[in-house]
Write a protein that holds these residues in place. Structure first.
Motif, PDB file in Angstrom:
ATOM      1  N   TYR A 208       0.832  -1.205   0.000  1.00 43.54           N
ATOM      2  CA  TYR A 208       0.000   0.000   0.000  1.00 43.54           C
ATOM      3  C   TYR A 208       0.870   1.260   0.000  1.00 43.54           C
ATOM      4  O   TYR A 208       0.609   2.208  -0.756  1.00 43.54           O
ATOM      5  CB  TYR A 208      -0.924   0.007   1.225  1.00 43.54           C
ATOM      6  CG  TYR A 208      -1.682   1.300   1.380  1.00 43.54           C
ATOM      7  CD1 TYR A 208      -2.812   1.563   0.616  1.00 43.54           C
ATOM      8  CD2 TYR A 208      -1.250   2.278   2.288  1.00 43.54           C
ATOM      9  CE1 TYR A 208      -3.500   2.761   0.741  1.00 43.54           C
ATOM     10  CE2 TYR A 208      -1.927   3.468   2.424  1.00 43.54           C
ATOM     11  CZ  TYR A 208      -3.052   3.704   1.639  1.00 43.54           C
ATOM     12  OH  TYR A 208      -3.723   4.898   1.768  1.00 43.54           O
ATOM     13  N   ASP A 210       4.000   1.579  -1.039  1.00 47.20           N
ATOM     14  CA  ASP A 210       4.756   1.694  -2.287  1.00 47.20           C
ATOM     15  C   ASP A 210       3.898   2.127  -3.464  1.00 47.20           C
ATOM     16  O   ASP A 210       4.417   2.731  -4.425  1.00 47.20           O
ATOM     17  CB  ASP A 210       5.424   0.354  -2.629  1.00 47.20           C
ATOM     18  CG  ASP A 210       6.524  -0.017  -1.648  1.00 47.20           C
ATOM     19  OD1 ASP A 210       7.020   0.882  -0.946  1.00 47.20           O
ATOM     20  OD2 ASP A 210       6.881  -1.222  -1.574  1.00 47.20           O
ATOM     21  N   HIS A 211       2.592   1.821  -3.429  1.00 46.12           N
ATOM     22  CA  HIS A 211       1.721   2.100  -4.578  1.00 46.12           C
ATOM     23  C   HIS A 211       0.671   3.164  -4.283  1.00 46.12           C
ATOM     24  O   HIS A 211      -0.271   3.344  -5.062  1.00 46.12           O
ATOM     25  CB  HIS A 211       1.036   0.808  -5.029  1.00 46.12           C
ATOM     26  CG  HIS A 211       1.990  -0.226  -5.537  1.00 46.12           C
ATOM     27  ND1 HIS A 211       2.680  -1.073  -4.690  1.00 46.12           N
ATOM     28  CD2 HIS A 211       2.385  -0.538  -6.802  1.00 46.12           C
ATOM     29  CE1 HIS A 211       3.459  -1.871  -5.411  1.00 46.12           C
ATOM     30  NE2 HIS A 211       3.301  -1.582  -6.681  1.00 46.12           N
ATOM     31  N   LYS A 214      -1.013   5.520  -7.003  1.00 44.09           N
ATOM     32  CA  LYS A 214      -0.697   4.995  -8.336  1.00 44.09           C
ATOM     33  C   LYS A 214      -1.830   4.090  -8.831  1.00 44.09           C
ATOM     34  O   LYS A 214      -2.629   3.569  -8.040  1.00 44.09           O
ATOM     35  CB  LYS A 214       0.608   4.189  -8.291  1.00 44.09           C
ATOM     36  CG  LYS A 214       1.825   4.988  -7.848  1.00 44.09           C
ATOM     37  CD  LYS A 214       3.054   4.078  -7.781  1.00 44.09           C
ATOM     38  CE  LYS A 214       4.276   4.838  -7.293  1.00 44.09           C
ATOM     39  NZ  LYS A 214       5.476   3.948  -7.187  1.00 44.09           N
ATOM     40  N   VAL A 216      -3.143   0.717  -9.972  1.00 43.21           N
ATOM     41  CA  VAL A 216      -2.716  -0.651  -9.687  1.00 43.21           C
ATOM     42  C   VAL A 216      -3.736  -1.621 -10.248  1.00 43.21           C
ATOM     43  O   VAL A 216      -4.951  -1.402 -10.159  1.00 43.21           O
ATOM     44  CB  VAL A 216      -2.554  -0.877  -8.168  1.00 43.21           C
ATOM     45  CG1 VAL A 216      -2.050  -2.289  -7.893  1.00 43.21           C
ATOM     46  CG2 VAL A 216      -1.615   0.151  -7.562  1.00 43.21           C
ATOM     47  N   ASP A 220      -3.765  -7.409  -8.644  1.00 43.04           N
ATOM     48  CA  ASP A 220      -2.670  -7.241  -7.687  1.00 43.04           C
ATOM     49  C   ASP A 220      -3.187  -6.752  -6.340  1.00 43.04           C
ATOM     50  O   ASP A 220      -2.653  -7.133  -5.292  1.00 43.04           O
ATOM     51  CB  ASP A 220      -1.636  -6.255  -8.242  1.00 43.04           C
ATOM     52  CG  ASP A 220      -0.875  -6.817  -9.437  1.00 43.04           C
ATOM     53  OD1 ASP A 220      -0.759  -8.051  -9.522  1.00 43.04           O
ATOM     54  OD2 ASP A 220      -0.414  -6.020 -10.266  1.00 43.04           O
TER      55      ASP A 220
END
Length: 284
Positions: A208, A210-211, A214, A216, A220
């Motif tokens: 969560y 890291d992304h 963004k 997604v 994933d």
């Protein structure tokens, strides 16, 4: 004619040396068992943002060293295989008791002393099913510890009179193998069931972070169990520490407590798959 006389094993200094070696034998046996039973687990947890991951290992090592040292000393003192066997069986029973009670009862209480903020948030219980776990642990440990204990007398006999370092360390190498096997079995019996939920939840939280912000792939998101974090997304911070706060009798449903920078959250993890999380308090 040679005047050489073999060194008597009844001499006071020889008896004392054997007892000292027995203490060292048992101490190292206890430490090696603790290292494989809880030390490797602690190392792995330390890379998962675990809260005080070394508690089990430090406590377990101290207790196993004491038990092993006493068993080794008593074995050397009586110097009889028929007495050595029950001594090491008792030691094995204590080791087996620790393998269950340390992670499931003792360590959580130590955690609340070290981290007062966890009081009221950690809800460990003792289930009758844990007796079966102790029995399974004892079954494995008693075989391996008894073999090591029975080998103490013949191995230490040669080690005491050996003039080489290798000769004195050879019994310890045998112990390393036997206790390494015992500790590894125990890690899979208990620790892995409590470590996997922490690893899974920590990975979901890291995904969560890291992304965040963004695009997604939904597949994933499902794979990383992002739906479990929906109620605590606003409180998630990179700085976090995780610990087990509860479990069912079979250790298949595990509650994981997460300390973020400002809040505490608790997440239910089923078979190492995060299911749902909720905020349970604020960090002072």
């Amino acid at each position: 004619m040679s005047s050489y006389k073999p060194l008597s094993t009844d001499r006071t200094d020889v008896v004392r040396t054997k007892q000292t070696y027995g203490i060292w034998f048992g101490t190292i046996l206890g430490f090696i068992f603790a290292f494989f039973a809880w030390g490797i687990d602690a190392y792995q947890l330390s890379h998962m943002n675990s809260l005080h991951p070394w508690i089990k290992f430090v406590c377990g090592a101290v207790l196993c060293i004491v038990v092993g040292g006493l068993a080794g000393w008593f074995t050397a003192k009586f110097d009889k295989p028929l007495i050595a066997l029950p001594i090491w069986i008792v030691a094995a029973l204590l080791f087996a008791w620790l393998t269950v009670m340390l992670p499931l009862q003792i360590a959580p209480r130590l955690l609340t002393l070290i981290e007062p903020g966890t009081r009221g948030l950690v809800h460990y219980e003792y289930y009758a099913e844990f007796s079966a776990r102790i029995g399974v642990a004892f079954g494995w440990i008693v075989i391996l510890v008894s073999i090591a204990g029975l080998l103490q007398l013949p191995l230490s006999e040669s080690a005491v009179f050996s003039t080489s370092i290798l000769g004195k360390l050879a019994p310890m190498l045998v112990t390393l193998v036997l206790m390494g096997i015992a500790g590894t079995i125990i890690d899979g019996l208990n620790n892995e069931l409590l470590r996997s939920p922490i690893e899974a939840l920590n990975s979901s939280i890291q995904f969560y972070i890291d992304h965040q912000g963004k695009e997604v792939d939904p597949a994933d998101l499902r794979k990383m169990h992002q739906g479990a974090l929906r109620m605590i997304k606003d409180t998630i911070t990179p700085q976090r520490q995780l610990t087990v706060s509860g479990y069912d009798e079979y250790l298949t449903e595990v509650d994981v407590l997460v300390q973020f920078e400002r809040t505490w959250a608790e997440c239910q993890v089923f078979y190492s798959q995060p299911a749902n999380c909720k905020q349970v308090g604020n960090v002072p």
